[in-house]
Design a protein around this motif. Structure first.
Motif, PDB file in Angstrom:
ATOM      1  N   UNK A  64       0.799  -1.131   0.022  1.00  0.00           N
ATOM      2  CA  UNK A  64       0.082  -0.095  -0.014  1.00  0.00           C
ATOM      3  C   UNK A  64       0.886   1.205  -0.046  1.00  0.00           C
ATOM      4  N   UNK A  65       1.975   1.483   1.160  1.00  0.00           N
ATOM      5  CA  UNK A  65       2.258   2.602   1.288  1.00  0.00           C
ATOM      6  C   UNK A  65       3.479   2.804  -0.280  1.00  0.00           C
ATOM      7  N   UNK A  66       4.304   1.617  -0.512  1.00  0.00           N
ATOM      8  CA  UNK A  66       5.594   2.125  -1.488  1.00  0.00           C
ATOM      9  C   UNK A  66       4.081   2.009  -3.186  1.00  0.00           C
ATOM     10  N   UNK A  67       3.471   2.035  -3.146  1.00  0.00           N
ATOM     11  CA  UNK A  67       2.613   1.884  -4.472  1.00  0.00           C
ATOM     12  C   UNK A  67       1.409   3.291  -4.632  1.00  0.00           C
ATOM     13  N   UNK A  68       1.438   4.026  -3.616  1.00  0.00           N
ATOM     14  CA  UNK A  68       1.843   5.519  -2.606  1.00  0.00           C
ATOM     15  C   UNK A  68       2.911   5.804  -3.355  1.00  0.00           C
ATOM     16  N   UNK A  69       4.195   6.287  -2.951  1.00  0.00           N
ATOM     17  CA  UNK A  69       5.617   6.192  -3.307  1.00  0.00           C
ATOM     18  C   UNK A  69       5.078   6.126  -4.517  1.00  0.00           C
ATOM     19  N   UNK A  70       5.975   4.940  -4.831  1.00  0.00           N
ATOM     20  CA  UNK A  70       5.747   4.682  -6.710  1.00  0.00           C
ATOM     21  C   UNK A  70       5.215   5.842  -7.669  1.00  0.00           C
ATOM     22  N   UNK A  71       4.013   6.633  -7.471  1.00  0.00           N
ATOM     23  CA  UNK A  71       3.011   7.015  -7.759  1.00  0.00           C
ATOM     24  C   UNK A  71       3.800   8.567  -8.816  1.00  0.00           C
ATOM     25  N   UNK A  72       4.941   9.070  -7.842  1.00  0.00           N
ATOM     26  CA  UNK A  72       5.635  10.233  -8.609  1.00  0.00           C
ATOM     27  C   UNK A  72       7.163   9.696  -8.296  1.00  0.00           C
ATOM     28  N   UNK A  73       8.384  11.173  -8.314  1.00  0.00           N
ATOM     29  CA  UNK A  73       9.270  10.730  -8.901  1.00  0.00           C
ATOM     30  C   UNK A  73      10.314  10.808  -7.610  1.00  0.00           C
ATOM     31  N   UNK A  74      11.118  10.187  -7.470  1.00  0.00           N
ATOM     32  CA  UNK A  74      12.030  10.299  -5.644  1.00  0.00           C
ATOM     33  C   UNK A  74      12.990  11.359  -5.835  1.00  0.00           C
ATOM     34  N   UNK A  75      12.654  11.719  -4.811  1.00  0.00           N
ATOM     35  CA  UNK A  75      12.107  11.597  -3.306  1.00  0.00           C
ATOM     36  C   UNK A  75      10.960  12.244  -3.343  1.00  0.00           C
ATOM     37  N   UNK A  76       9.749  13.011  -4.051  1.00  0.00           N
ATOM     38  CA  UNK A  76       8.564  13.458  -4.069  1.00  0.00           C
ATOM     39  C   UNK A  76       7.755  12.675  -3.577  1.00  0.00           C
ATOM     40  N   UNK A  77       8.037  11.191  -4.276  1.00  0.00           N
ATOM     41  CA  UNK A  77       6.834  10.033  -4.302  1.00  0.00           C
ATOM     42  C   UNK A  77       6.702   9.607  -2.912  1.00  0.00           C
ATOM     43  N   UNK A 197      -4.583  -3.824  -3.337  1.00  0.00           N
ATOM     44  CA  UNK A 197      -3.721  -3.486  -1.862  1.00  0.00           C
ATOM     45  C   UNK A 197      -2.508  -2.532  -2.788  1.00  0.00           C
ATOM     46  N   UNK A 198      -2.266  -3.137  -3.721  1.00  0.00           N
ATOM     47  CA  UNK A 198      -1.072  -1.680  -4.557  1.00  0.00           C
ATOM     48  C   UNK A 198      -2.101  -0.663  -5.266  1.00  0.00           C
ATOM     49  N   UNK A 199      -2.992  -1.135  -6.250  1.00  0.00           N
ATOM     50  CA  UNK A 199      -4.408  -0.668  -6.678  1.00  0.00           C
ATOM     51  C   UNK A 199      -4.925   0.007  -5.920  1.00  0.00           C
ATOM     52  N   UNK A 200      -4.976   0.491  -4.885  1.00  0.00           N
ATOM     53  CA  UNK A 200      -5.729   0.803  -3.748  1.00  0.00           C
ATOM     54  C   UNK A 200      -4.841   2.013  -3.170  1.00  0.00           C
ATOM     55  N   UNK A 201      -3.673   1.438  -2.913  1.00  0.00           N
ATOM     56  CA  UNK A 201      -2.677   2.276  -2.404  1.00  0.00           C
ATOM     57  C   UNK A 201      -2.658   3.530  -3.205  1.00  0.00           C
ATOM     58  N   UNK A 202      -2.580   3.278  -4.365  1.00  0.00           N
ATOM     59  CA  UNK A 202      -1.707   4.195  -5.903  1.00  0.00           C
ATOM     60  C   UNK A 202      -3.204   5.326  -5.972  1.00  0.00           C
ATOM     61  N   UNK A 203      -4.910   5.266  -6.037  1.00  0.00           N
ATOM     62  CA  UNK A 203      -5.959   5.600  -6.445  1.00  0.00           C
ATOM     63  C   UNK A 203      -5.764   6.475  -5.060  1.00  0.00           C
ATOM     64  N   UNK A 204      -5.593   5.925  -3.599  1.00  0.00           N
ATOM     65  CA  UNK A 204      -6.084   7.088  -2.953  1.00  0.00           C
ATOM     66  C   UNK A 204      -4.244   7.999  -3.095  1.00  0.00           C
ATOM     67  N   UNK A 214      -1.802  -0.526 -13.591  1.00  0.00           N
ATOM     68  CA  UNK A 214      -0.770  -1.518 -13.414  1.00  0.00           C
ATOM     69  C   UNK A 214      -0.320  -1.925 -11.558  1.00  0.00           C
ATOM     70  N   UNK A 215      -0.417  -0.942 -11.571  1.00  0.00           N
ATOM     71  CA  UNK A 215       0.260  -1.706  -9.893  1.00  0.00           C
ATOM     72  C   UNK A 215      -1.097  -2.481  -9.064  1.00  0.00           C
ATOM     73  N   UNK A 216      -2.330  -2.910  -9.692  1.00  0.00           N
ATOM     74  CA  UNK A 216      -3.196  -3.634  -9.556  1.00  0.00           C
ATOM     75  C   UNK A 216      -2.407  -4.708  -9.786  1.00  0.00           C
ATOM     76  N   UNK A 217      -2.154  -5.135 -11.627  1.00  0.00           N
ATOM     77  CA  UNK A 217      -1.693  -6.181 -11.574  1.00  0.00           C
ATOM     78  C   UNK A 217      -0.222  -6.727 -11.394  1.00  0.00           C
TER      79      UNK A 217
END
Lengths: 338, 338
Positions: A64-77, A197-204, A214-217
């Protein structure tokens, strides 16, 4: 949940800033988890403390946490991880633990069948009620975010999860189980929650549909690979593990992928011999057979292929330490020995 | 759920317009209920059909609908019943059935203790998984209304319900159980959902807090009276009922109100004799004792007092056929013999 085990990030350098950030987030997730289960009834709190025995790798909260962080560039993610992600992470872990606790009803029943019936009844009921308490609290916790889409999505996932368990139950002792049915069971009972966990983490985190899906898959592929590795470990576990886990699937009439492949193999003669080994519960002989027949390697290769496919799903997320950690976790899923 | 039993409104004249309206609403509630449980997996649908055996009086759905209708004058009140009420009514019934299915795990375990273990394991697991499927679908169905307050309220109610079951479990075989603890268990495991059915039904109809809370208290009082009557029936059930229900509570170490009163009575001598009867599982002797001691009548009077109090809660809703039917239902709760 007072002591945490982060097998996945333990692999990483302690000083690594991402590992540190995730570790401190997980401590807060655990605080949310524990606070949610706090009851005004002492006996409820005493029973809830039992779930520490079911504590896992925190795989789903990490995703959940990493999928959220993965939606933007490091370290902004890292700034994409919102307070709501801690609640979502605690919710998916609570749902996962509820399934573990109810799986335990089955294990206690096993013990009962072996004649150890003292307290088995109350133990069985306590497991059922504790699991229900966890499911209920998971939905209550998720509702606290006030986002109906999240409730609807998680309700759908838990429906799917239960369906997977029911299909598996109805196929117990079905030595004719084919691979499509096997994968349908695994996709529902395991992959659906990991994928969500991945898809909803990214959505949120505000990701667009393409990235969220993609994260959901990624999570779904990872979840199936995870279950195949569980199968392999249950079948091939070392002597140390035998006592606690090895052969449990077979004892429950649950087919693992290597055995499915063995039984569905071309050679009808080898199928007959394999069935003999299963029905005489000869785990040692069966292990030799899945190795010799190459069906174990074939199952391993399916898992490795899924991990490769999972990593490929991440092509659309920014490169950097978060994506690297997700790749590392994907590899760890099939490398683990417990 | 294809065949419905409306014991409560069966008491009324078939032609009575309110009874007709509620009957047709309940048919739609049943359609929502069945549609929600429909799965693409045949084995899931086959198992879900088992819940017809758990079908009850549709008390909670009726209370959802009538609480909505009670928020305005007759016949305008009928228009307060919205499509969302059917969803809410199906949701509370699904939650209720989930608790019945999981209670059944306990009954199957009873059978197992008596040695009838063939299929007990799979029966036990099927009951656990079916109950989980019902809980999950209840939350998913409720989420479809897109009202976060409803999810939060129902999540809180199911938490409370599970706590009640866990407190009851922890007091199994506790012959020292006092009345405050007994009522705390009943309030949580039974009255909380009945009360919520009324309060949320009124809220969804747009009632103000005063009316919603009054209907909630009506439901809570009714729920406690309902449980006391269940206790009395379990203890005093006729010979016909003995086989299916009577004495089950005692066999499970669950104290019913008449027995709590008997054991907490002034006369320590009668307490000792009562304990002998319980521990020798002498249901007949115990029945005679609760009658002779007056503790049965005392328990009945508590239930009647709660019904009287429940009716009093309705002073703030408009007089008319809806309020009359709620009064009739309140009386029926303690008049019923099944």
């Amino acid at each position: 949940m007072s002591v945490l085990r982060f097998d996945m990030i333990a692999k990483l350098d302690q000083a690594e800033p991402l590992a540190e950030a995730i570790r401190s987030e997980l401590v807060q997730v655990t605080a949310v988890f524990d606070a949610q289960l706090e009851s005004d009834q002492p006996c409820v709190n005493a029973l809830a403390r039992h779930i520490e025995h079911y504590r896992g790798k925190m795989l789903r909260p990490m995703l959940v946490l990493l999928s959220a962080a993965a939606t933007d560039r490091w370290p902004a993610g890292l700034a994409r991880i919102l307070p709501g992600h801690r609640v979502l992470a605690a919710t998916v872990e609570m749902i996962h633990m509820a399934t573990l606790v109810h799986d335990d009803v089955l294990d206690e029943a096993e013990l009962r069948r072996k004649g150890r019936t003292i307290n088995a009844l109350s133990g069985n009921e306590a497991a059922v009620m504790l699991g229900d308490y966890l499911i209920s609290n998971a939905f209550h916790l998720c509702s606290s975010l006030g986002d109906p889409r999240l409730n609807l999505a998680l309700g759908k996932v838990t429906n799917t999860l239960c369906e997977g368990e029911l299909v598996q139950l109805s196929n117990r002792g079905n030595w004719e189980l084919d691979e499509p049915t096997y994968f349908e069971i695994v996709r529902r009972k395991t992959a659906s929650l990991v994928g969500a966990s991945c898809e909803l983490g990214a959505e949120l985190a505000g990701a667009n549909d393409q990235v969220s899906r993609a994260l959901g898959r990624f999570g779904e592929d990872l979840g199936i690979a995870f279950q195949i590795q569980d199968d392999v470990l249950d079948l091939m576990g070392t002597d140390d593990e035998v006592g606690k886990s090895t052969g449990r699937d077979l004892a429950k009439g649950k087919l693992t992928l290597p055995v499915v492949k063995l039984l569905r193999g071309e050679c009808s003669d080898s199928r007959v011999r394999a069935l003999d080994l299963i029905q005489s519960n000869d785990a040692v002989g069966l292990r030799a057979k899945v190795v010799e027949s190459g069906s174990l390697e074939a199952a391993r290769n399916v898992a490795l292929g899924l991990v490769h496919q999972a990593k490929g799903q991440l092509a659309c997320v920014p490169p950097g330490p978060v994506r690297d950690l997700l790749h590392t976790m994907a590899d760890a899923v099939v490398d683990r020995s417990a």
